[in-house]
Design an enzyme around this catalytic site. Sequence first.
Site, mmCIF file in Angstrom:
data_model
loop_
_atom_site.group_PDB
_atom_site.id
_atom_site.type_symbol
_atom_site.label_atom_id
_atom_site.label_comp_id
_atom_site.label_asym_id
_atom_site.label_seq_id
_atom_site.Cartn_x
_atom_site.Cartn_y
_atom_site.Cartn_z
ATOM 1 N N GLY A 15 0.841 -1.210 0.000
ATOM 2 C CA GLY A 15 0.000 0.000 0.000
ATOM 3 C C GLY A 15 0.866 1.246 0.000
ATOM 4 O O GLY A 15 1.850 1.320 0.726
ATOM 5 N N THR A 130 4.181 2.344 5.549
ATOM 6 C CA THR A 130 2.781 1.885 5.577
ATOM 7 C C THR A 130 2.024 2.735 6.583
ATOM 8 O O THR A 130 2.576 3.089 7.623
ATOM 9 C CB THR A 130 2.659 0.386 5.963
ATOM 10 O OG1 THR A 130 1.283 0.095 6.287
ATOM 11 C CG2 THR A 130 3.518 0.003 7.159
ATOM 12 N N ASP A 132 -0.195 1.735 8.424
ATOM 13 C CA ASP A 132 -0.743 0.897 9.502
ATOM 14 C C ASP A 132 0.036 0.934 10.815
ATOM 15 O O ASP A 132 -0.501 0.562 11.857
ATOM 16 C CB ASP A 132 -0.838 -0.563 9.027
ATOM 17 C CG ASP A 132 -1.854 -0.749 7.917
ATOM 18 O OD1 ASP A 132 -2.622 0.192 7.654
ATOM 19 O OD2 ASP A 132 -1.872 -1.833 7.305
ATOM 20 N N ARG A 176 -5.549 -2.457 8.770
ATOM 21 C CA ARG A 176 -5.518 -3.920 8.580
ATOM 22 C C ARG A 176 -5.736 -4.623 9.920
ATOM 23 O O ARG A 176 -6.840 -4.556 10.438
ATOM 24 C CB ARG A 176 -4.209 -4.368 7.925
ATOM 25 C CG ARG A 176 -4.391 -5.656 7.130
ATOM 26 C CD ARG A 176 -3.092 -6.104 6.512
ATOM 27 N NE ARG A 176 -2.712 -5.342 5.356
ATOM 28 C CZ ARG A 176 -3.148 -5.531 4.114
ATOM 29 N NH1 ARG A 176 -4.004 -6.507 3.886
ATOM 30 N NH2 ARG A 176 -2.734 -4.803 3.115
ATOM 31 N N HIS A 254 -9.887 4.885 1.685
ATOM 32 C CA HIS A 254 -8.596 5.247 1.096
ATOM 33 C C HIS A 254 -8.244 6.727 1.191
ATOM 34 O O HIS A 254 -7.121 7.100 0.851
ATOM 35 C CB HIS A 254 -8.547 4.788 -0.361
ATOM 36 C CG HIS A 254 -8.370 3.300 -0.465
ATOM 37 N ND1 HIS A 254 -9.413 2.422 -0.336
ATOM 38 C CD2 HIS A 254 -7.262 2.546 -0.629
ATOM 39 C CE1 HIS A 254 -8.968 1.193 -0.440
ATOM 40 N NE2 HIS A 254 -7.666 1.226 -0.620
HETATM 41 N N1 LIG Z 1 5.516 -14.464 1.724
HETATM 42 C C1 LIG Z 1 5.866 -13.728 0.671
HETATM 43 N N2 LIG Z 1 6.722 -14.217 -0.261
HETATM 44 C C2 LIG Z 1 7.081 -13.476 -1.325
HETATM 45 N N3 LIG Z 1 6.647 -12.235 -1.547
HETATM 46 C C3 LIG Z 1 5.805 -11.701 -0.671
HETATM 47 C C4 LIG Z 1 5.372 -12.404 0.500
HETATM 48 N N4 LIG Z 1 4.534 -11.600 1.206
HETATM 49 C C5 LIG Z 1 4.438 -10.462 0.496
HETATM 50 N N5 LIG Z 1 5.195 -10.506 -0.623
HETATM 51 C C6 LIG Z 1 5.306 -9.487 -1.673
HETATM 52 O O1 LIG Z 1 5.271 -8.186 -1.108
HETATM 53 C C7 LIG Z 1 4.203 -7.448 -1.707
HETATM 54 C C8 LIG Z 1 3.702 -6.393 -0.752
HETATM 55 O O2 LIG Z 1 3.119 -6.997 0.386
HETATM 56 P P1 LIG Z 1 1.714 -6.485 0.957
HETATM 57 O O3 LIG Z 1 1.362 -7.353 2.116
HETATM 58 O O4 LIG Z 1 0.739 -6.390 -0.163
HETATM 59 O O5 LIG Z 1 1.994 -4.972 1.392
HETATM 60 P P2 LIG Z 1 2.905 -4.357 2.564
HETATM 61 O O6 LIG Z 1 4.322 -4.530 2.188
HETATM 62 O O7 LIG Z 1 2.499 -2.910 2.581
HETATM 63 O O8 LIG Z 1 2.535 -5.072 3.834
HETATM 64 C C9 LIG Z 1 3.185 -8.512 -2.095
HETATM 65 O O9 LIG Z 1 2.291 -8.064 -3.068
HETATM 66 C C10 LIG Z 1 4.102 -9.611 -2.600
HETATM 67 O O10 LIG Z 1 4.521 -9.359 -3.918
HETATM 68 O O1 LIG Z 2 -5.548 -0.520 -0.962
HETATM 69 P P1 LIG Z 2 -5.964 -1.932 -0.752
HETATM 70 O O2 LIG Z 2 -5.206 -2.863 -1.618
HETATM 71 O O3 LIG Z 2 -7.441 -2.061 -0.855
HETATM 72 O O4 LIG Z 2 -5.596 -2.376 0.734
HETATM 73 C C1 LIG Z 2 -6.140 -1.807 1.877
HETATM 74 C C2 LIG Z 2 -5.184 -2.048 3.010
HETATM 75 O O5 LIG Z 2 -3.992 -1.303 2.780
HETATM 76 C C3 LIG Z 2 -3.692 -0.481 3.905
HETATM 77 O O6 LIG Z 2 -4.206 0.810 3.650
HETATM 78 C C4 LIG Z 2 -2.213 -0.399 4.097
HETATM 79 O O7 LIG Z 2 -1.694 -1.679 4.323
HETATM 80 P P2 LIG Z 2 -0.295 -2.150 3.706
HETATM 81 O O8 LIG Z 2 0.646 -1.022 3.909
HETATM 82 O O9 LIG Z 2 0.095 -3.381 4.476
HETATM 83 O O10 LIG Z 2 -0.529 -2.411 2.276
HETATM 84 C C5 LIG Z 2 -4.460 -1.131 5.058
HETATM 85 O O11 LIG Z 2 -4.737 -0.224 6.105
HETATM 86 C C6 LIG Z 2 -5.693 -1.633 4.368
HETATM 87 O O12 LIG Z 2 -6.240 -2.738 5.045
HETATM 88 MG MG LIG Z 3 1.151 -4.778 5.493
#
Ligand SMILES: Nc1ncnc2c1ncn2[C@@H]1O[C@H](COP(=O)(O)OP(=O)(O)O)[C@@H](O)[C@H]1O
Ligand SMILES: O=P(O)(O)OC[C@H]1O[C@](O)(COP(=O)(O)O)[C@@H](O)[C@@H]1O
Ligand SMILES: [Mg+2]
Length: 324
Positions: A15, A130, A132, A176, A254
């Site tokens: 995000g 993030t 969060d 989240r 958002h």
């Molecule tokens: N277990 C995993 N193994 C490999 N890549 C991962 C894994 N978890 C997350 N990622 C990669 O990191 C990206 C970002 O993670 P996400 O959870 O969507 O957001 P954030 O980094 O903000 O928490 C995912 O879309 C994916 O490509």
């Molecule tokens: O924008 P998306 O993909 O709908 O995701 C929403 C989620 O992303 C966030 O805004 C930020 O979370 P991440 O930084 O882990 O992506 C959360 O607070 C929310 O649950």
């Molecule tokens: Mg996250």
Amino acid sequence: MSTEIKRIAVFTSGGDAPGMNAAIRAVVRASIYYDKEVFAVYRGYEGMIDNDIVPLDARSVGNIIQRGGTILKSARSKEFRTPEGRQKAYENLKERNIDALVAIGGDGTFTGLHKFYQEFNIPVICIPGTIDNDLPGTDYTIGYDTATNTAVEAIDKIRDTALSHNRLFFIEVMGRDSGYIAINSGIAGGAIAAIIPEEKMTTDELIEMLDKSDKRSSLVVVAEGGKSGSAMEIAKQVNERFSYYDTKVTILGHLQRGGSPTYFDRVLASKMGIAAVEGLIQGKTDVMVGVRNHQIVYNDFETTMNKEREIDPELLRIAKILSI
Ligand SMILES: Nc1ncnc2c1ncn2[C@@H]1O[C@H](COP(=O)(O)OP(=O)(O)O)[C@@H](O)[C@H]1O
Ligand SMILES: O=P(O)(O)OC[C@H]1O[C@](O)(COP(=O)(O)O)[C@@H](O)[C@@H]1O
Ligand SMILES: [Mg+2]
């Protein structure tokens, strides 16, 4: 002994969060300051797999410190979760002789980066970006301060109309699985309660609280990821059993992710961006930059990601005292 790093690539992932641009700017300028070549990977891991990689200079990051979102764009990549996807990403970096990575993202980004490091042994550092504030190992993540201020601004506006009509408002905020935005915007916005994932609050408890109160209107902040349900569900349950107030729900969604970053997020991002580059130069890898008591720290993956980010109990205590 580790070989000298010459080419660093930076990207944003997961995000988007206000302040990511300030972090990109700091990574780019610190890299150039230390005589490194610096590259941008667009669209996070998606762009790494698609070879969307371009060189940057100090002027490429001009006029972005005040802007929300991320100029490098962000993505959630399914393909990077597969070994084949990560192999493709590695080939693209190798082709350009990129020998270190700085990721700006959340827990998912850091988890993916850790895997990538284990598989390809390329030095990597993560900067927590993030809204969060859900990462252990840092008191603050980039974007959290701005998002919480945005939530407070919205709550203040809702208060005006709530008071004019004797209404009970349930305001759903993001986070989240983390209640940080909810608890702090609840305290700052003068809510009667903040319902957060870290603490169970039943409908009975909430109704009892509302029943005891002599307030003419009330605000309840609800974190999106709570076990008690969404703001809509909680409002419906309360409405069925407690008719004193006219009940309304607002989901902030958002809009909390956008907007110009606060001074706090800009400075935090600037410090963390520089710390990431300096960390790589010092030979650090597979770590996340953090701030603890205003000092930069480097957290290694294993110790950081095995911990839960707990909610500060002092915040819960304050919220309770002020809710009467
Ligand atoms: N277990 C995993 N193994 C490999 N890549 C991962 C894994 N978890 C997350 N990622 C990669 O990191 C990206 C970002 O993670 P996400 O959870 O969507 O957001 P954030 O980094 O903000 O928490 C995912 O879309 C994916 O490509
Ligand atoms: O924008 P998306 O993909 O709908 O995701 C929403 C989620 O992303 C966030 O805004 C930020 O979370 P991440 O930084 O882990 O992506 C959360 O607070 C929310 O649950
Ligand atoms: Mg996250």
